[in-house]
Scaffold this motif. Structure first.
Motif, PDB file in Angstrom:
ATOM      1  N   PHE A  92       0.833  -1.203   0.000  1.00 18.36           N
ATOM      2  CA  PHE A  92       0.000   0.000   0.000  1.00 18.36           C
ATOM      3  C   PHE A  92       0.864   1.248   0.000  1.00 18.36           C
ATOM      4  N   GLY A  93       0.374   2.290  -0.636  1.00 17.50           N
ATOM      5  CA  GLY A  93       1.091   3.556  -0.699  1.00 17.50           C
ATOM      6  C   GLY A  93       1.072   4.279   0.642  1.00 17.50           C
ATOM      7  N   GLU A  94       1.940   5.249   0.742  1.00 15.62           N
ATOM      8  CA  GLU A  94       2.072   5.992   2.001  1.00 15.62           C
ATOM      9  C   GLU A  94       0.782   6.717   2.386  1.00 15.62           C
ATOM     10  N   VAL A  95       0.081   7.283   1.415  1.00 18.88           N
ATOM     11  CA  VAL A  95      -1.162   8.001   1.720  1.00 18.88           C
ATOM     12  C   VAL A  95      -2.202   7.044   2.303  1.00 18.88           C
ATOM     13  N   THR A  96      -2.318   5.864   1.709  1.00 17.78           N
ATOM     14  CA  THR A  96      -3.266   4.866   2.209  1.00 17.78           C
ATOM     15  C   THR A  96      -2.925   4.481   3.646  1.00 17.78           C
ATOM     16  N   LYS A  97      -1.664   4.221   3.908  1.00 26.66           N
ATOM     17  CA  LYS A  97      -1.253   3.835   5.260  1.00 26.66           C
ATOM     18  C   LYS A  97      -1.433   4.981   6.247  1.00 26.66           C
ATOM     19  N   GLU A  98      -1.110   6.196   5.849  1.00 25.97           N
ATOM     20  CA  GLU A  98      -1.304   7.354   6.733  1.00 25.97           C
ATOM     21  C   GLU A  98      -2.784   7.551   7.048  1.00 25.97           C
ATOM     22  N   ASN A  99      -3.636   7.416   6.032  1.00 27.98           N
ATOM     23  CA  ASN A  99      -5.072   7.550   6.266  1.00 27.98           C
ATOM     24  C   ASN A  99      -5.583   6.472   7.216  1.00 27.98           C
ATOM     25  N   PHE A 100      -5.112   5.245   7.033  1.00 24.96           N
ATOM     26  CA  PHE A 100      -5.523   4.161   7.924  1.00 24.96           C
ATOM     27  C   PHE A 100      -5.165   4.485   9.370  1.00 24.96           C
ATOM     28  N   TRP A 101      -3.911   4.868   9.603  1.00 26.86           N
ATOM     29  CA  TRP A 101      -3.480   5.125  10.974  1.00 26.86           C
ATOM     30  C   TRP A 101      -4.121   6.389  11.546  1.00 26.86           C
ATOM     31  N   ARG A 102      -4.418   7.352  10.715  1.00 23.47           N
ATOM     32  CA  ARG A 102      -5.094   8.563  11.192  1.00 23.47           C
ATOM     33  C   ARG A 102      -6.522   8.243  11.635  1.00 23.47           C
ATOM     34  N   MET A 103      -7.184   7.354  10.919  1.00 28.30           N
ATOM     35  CA  MET A 103      -8.577   7.025  11.213  1.00 28.30           C
ATOM     36  C   MET A 103      -8.739   5.860  12.181  1.00 28.30           C
ATOM     37  N   TYR A 104      -7.688   5.092  12.383  1.00 26.25           N
ATOM     38  CA  TYR A 104      -7.790   3.856  13.159  1.00 26.25           C
ATOM     39  C   TYR A 104      -8.310   4.080  14.577  1.00 26.25           C
ATOM     40  N   GLN A 105      -7.681   4.959  15.335  1.00 24.21           N
ATOM     41  CA  GLN A 105      -8.051   5.098  16.744  1.00 24.21           C
ATOM     42  C   GLN A 105      -9.474   5.621  16.939  1.00 24.21           C
ATOM     43  N   PRO A 106      -9.909   6.655  16.215  1.00 19.64           N
ATOM     44  CA  PRO A 106     -11.300   7.083  16.389  1.00 19.64           C
ATOM     45  C   PRO A 106     -12.309   5.989  16.014  1.00 19.64           C
ATOM     46  N   VAL A 107     -12.026   5.232  14.964  1.00 20.77           N
ATOM     47  CA  VAL A 107     -12.935   4.153  14.567  1.00 20.77           C
ATOM     48  C   VAL A 107     -12.923   3.050  15.616  1.00 20.77           C
ATOM     49  N   ARG A 108     -11.751   2.732  16.130  1.00 21.48           N
ATOM     50  CA  ARG A 108     -11.660   1.703  17.172  1.00 21.48           C
ATOM     51  C   ARG A 108     -12.403   2.143  18.428  1.00 21.48           C
ATOM     52  N   ASP A 109     -12.242   3.382  18.832  1.00 21.56           N
ATOM     53  CA  ASP A 109     -12.953   3.887  20.005  1.00 21.56           C
ATOM     54  C   ASP A 109     -14.465   3.799  19.803  1.00 21.56           C
ATOM     55  N   TRP A 110     -14.936   4.176  18.611  1.00 18.17           N
ATOM     56  CA  TRP A 110     -16.360   4.115  18.297  1.00 18.17           C
ATOM     57  C   TRP A 110     -16.850   2.672  18.376  1.00 18.17           C
ATOM     58  N   ALA A 111     -16.100   1.743  17.789  1.00 19.47           N
ATOM     59  CA  ALA A 111     -16.490   0.334  17.789  1.00 19.47           C
ATOM     60  C   ALA A 111     -16.486  -0.244  19.198  1.00 19.47           C
ATOM     61  N   ASP A 112     -15.493   0.128  20.011  1.00 17.65           N
ATOM     62  CA  ASP A 112     -15.459  -0.347  21.394  1.00 17.65           C
ATOM     63  C   ASP A 112     -16.682   0.133  22.164  1.00 17.65           C
ATOM     64  N   THR A 113     -17.055   1.402  21.973  1.00 22.38           N
ATOM     65  CA  THR A 113     -18.232   1.956  22.644  1.00 22.38           C
ATOM     66  C   THR A 113     -19.494   1.247  22.171  1.00 22.38           C
ATOM     67  N   LYS A 114     -19.571   0.982  20.884  1.00 24.23           N
ATOM     68  CA  LYS A 114     -20.736   0.304  20.321  1.00 24.23           C
ATOM     69  C   LYS A 114     -20.843  -1.133  20.809  1.00 24.23           C
ATOM     70  N   SER A 115     -19.729  -1.814  20.976  1.00 23.13           N
ATOM     71  CA  SER A 115     -19.762  -3.228  21.351  1.00 23.13           C
ATOM     72  C   SER A 115     -19.916  -3.449  22.853  1.00 23.13           C
ATOM     73  N   GLN A 116     -19.675  -2.439  23.677  1.00 25.59           N
ATOM     74  CA  GLN A 116     -19.703  -2.632  25.130  1.00 25.59           C
ATOM     75  C   GLN A 116     -21.047  -3.138  25.646  1.00 25.59           C
ATOM     76  N   PRO A 117     -22.191  -2.579  25.223  1.00 25.00           N
ATOM     77  CA  PRO A 117     -23.463  -3.123  25.722  1.00 25.00           C
ATOM     78  C   PRO A 117     -23.663  -4.604  25.368  1.00 25.00           C
ATOM     79  N   GLN A 118     -23.207  -5.019  24.188  1.00 29.17           N
ATOM     80  CA  GLN A 118     -23.325  -6.426  23.814  1.00 29.17           C
ATOM     81  C   GLN A 118     -22.426  -7.298  24.681  1.00 29.17           C
ATOM     82  N   GLU A 119     -21.223  -6.829  24.954  1.00 24.84           N
ATOM     83  CA  GLU A 119     -20.308  -7.582  25.806  1.00 24.84           C
ATOM     84  C   GLU A 119     -20.869  -7.695  27.223  1.00 24.84           C
ATOM     85  N   ASP A 120     -21.441  -6.606  27.723  1.00 23.54           N
ATOM     86  CA  ASP A 120     -22.038  -6.633  29.060  1.00 23.54           C
ATOM     87  C   ASP A 120     -23.175  -7.648  29.112  1.00 23.54           C
TER      88      ASP A 120
END
Length: 81
Positions: free
Chosen positions: A32-60
């Motif tokens: 993958f090109g540098e722009v693709t990898k930079e975009n992935f890492w820039r977006m990764y943490q906010p998306v992961r945080d959103w997914a963790d928040t969304k999945s918490q009620p199901q895990e509970d």
């Protein structure tokens, strides 16, 4: 709910899953090109945080289903004769 938003989300999840099945993380890092990898890492943490928040009620909910019964009368394991 915006149907296009739901469709876009479903498509994004499908494409990410498809990509993960087709290429290993090491191969993606090399291919993958540098722009693709930079975009992935820039977006990764906010998306992961959103997914963790969304999945918490199901895990509970799943966690509470897996707990042993607290009432001995409800904890019938059989074995009677």
């Amino acid at each position: 709910m915006d149907d296009q938003l739901e469709y876009g989300f479903g498509t994004a999840v499908f494409v990410l899953d498809h990509t993960a099945e087709k290429i290993s993380p090491d191969e993606a890092d090399r291919a993958f090109g540098e722009v693709t990898k930079e975009n992935f890492w820039r977006m990764y943490q906010p998306v992961r945080d959103w997914a963790d928040t969304k999945s918490q009620p199901q895990e509970d909910e799943r966690g509470s289903m897996a707990r042993p019964a607290e009432d001995e009368e409800l904890d019938d394991v059989g074995g009677g004769g």
